[in-house]
Design a protein around this motif. Structure first.
Motif, PDB file in Angstrom:
ATOM      1  N   GLN A  58       0.839  -1.161  -0.051  1.00 26.92           N
ATOM      2  CA  GLN A  58      -0.141   0.025   0.033  1.00 26.92           C
ATOM      3  C   GLN A  58       0.924   1.123  -0.172  1.00 26.92           C
ATOM      4  O   GLN A  58       0.465   2.170  -0.411  1.00 26.92           O
ATOM      5  CB  GLN A  58      -1.014  -0.055   1.217  1.00 26.92           C
ATOM      6  N   SER A  61       2.363   1.787  -3.597  1.00 25.05           N
ATOM      7  CA  SER A  61       1.017   1.937  -4.594  1.00 25.05           C
ATOM      8  C   SER A  61       0.731   3.367  -4.809  1.00 25.05           C
ATOM      9  O   SER A  61       0.329   4.072  -3.757  1.00 25.05           O
ATOM     10  CB  SER A  61      -0.148   1.285  -4.601  1.00 25.05           C
ATOM     11  N   GLY A  63      -1.206   7.006  -5.155  1.00 25.98           N
ATOM     12  CA  GLY A  63      -2.753   7.397  -5.420  1.00 25.98           C
ATOM     13  C   GLY A  63      -2.869   7.964  -6.861  1.00 25.98           C
ATOM     14  O   GLY A  63      -2.125   8.206  -7.617  1.00 25.98           O
ATOM     15  N   GLN A  64      -4.227   7.901  -7.153  1.00 22.01           N
ATOM     16  CA  GLN A  64      -4.542   8.429  -8.344  1.00 22.01           C
ATOM     17  C   GLN A  64      -3.843   9.930  -8.910  1.00 22.01           C
ATOM     18  O   GLN A  64      -4.127  10.719  -8.045  1.00 22.01           O
ATOM     19  CB  GLN A  64      -5.885   8.372  -8.761  1.00 22.01           C
ATOM     20  N   GLY A  65      -3.243   9.856  -9.663  1.00 22.75           N
ATOM     21  CA  GLY A  65      -2.937  11.193 -10.104  1.00 22.75           C
ATOM     22  C   GLY A  65      -1.404  11.678  -9.726  1.00 22.75           C
ATOM     23  O   GLY A  65      -0.766  12.654  -9.776  1.00 22.75           O
ATOM     24  N   GLU A  66      -0.882  10.462  -8.816  1.00 23.22           N
ATOM     25  CA  GLU A  66       0.370  10.908  -8.119  1.00 23.22           C
ATOM     26  C   GLU A  66       1.572  10.209  -9.119  1.00 23.22           C
ATOM     27  O   GLU A  66       1.029   9.233  -9.672  1.00 23.22           O
ATOM     28  CB  GLU A  66       0.360  10.233  -6.765  1.00 23.22           C
TER      29      GLU A  66
END
Length: 79
Positions: A58, A61, A63-66
């Motif tokens: 986790q 991974s 995040g969206q847009g990172e």
């Protein structure tokens, strides 16, 4: 003089061999290796920017847009 140089060479060789043995025996990863799935599933506690518990997977991974994440593991303990 020859015995002194020979003993110095032997001591340096022994120290380097011992260091290499310890690195191989106890070092799980080296720079550039991928993290195994077993290690990704381990829970880690952290206290940076608030405390929490997540798996290594986790934390890796994004995040969206990172952007892609790099995980720097630093082990420190104070008594």
């Amino acid at each position: 003089m020859n015995i002194k140089n020979r003993s110095k060479f032997l001591i340096v060789s022994l120290a380097l061999s011992l260091n290499l043995f310890i690195s191989v025996a106890f070092g799980q990863y080296t720079v550039g290796q991928s993290i195994s799935q077993e290690s990704r599933d381990r829970l880690v506690n952290f206290c940076a920017n608030g405390a929490g518990t997540q798996t290594v997977g986790q934390l890796l991974s994004p995040g969206q847009g990172e952007a892609v994440r790099v995980l720097w593991l630093n082990f420190f303990e104070s008594w």
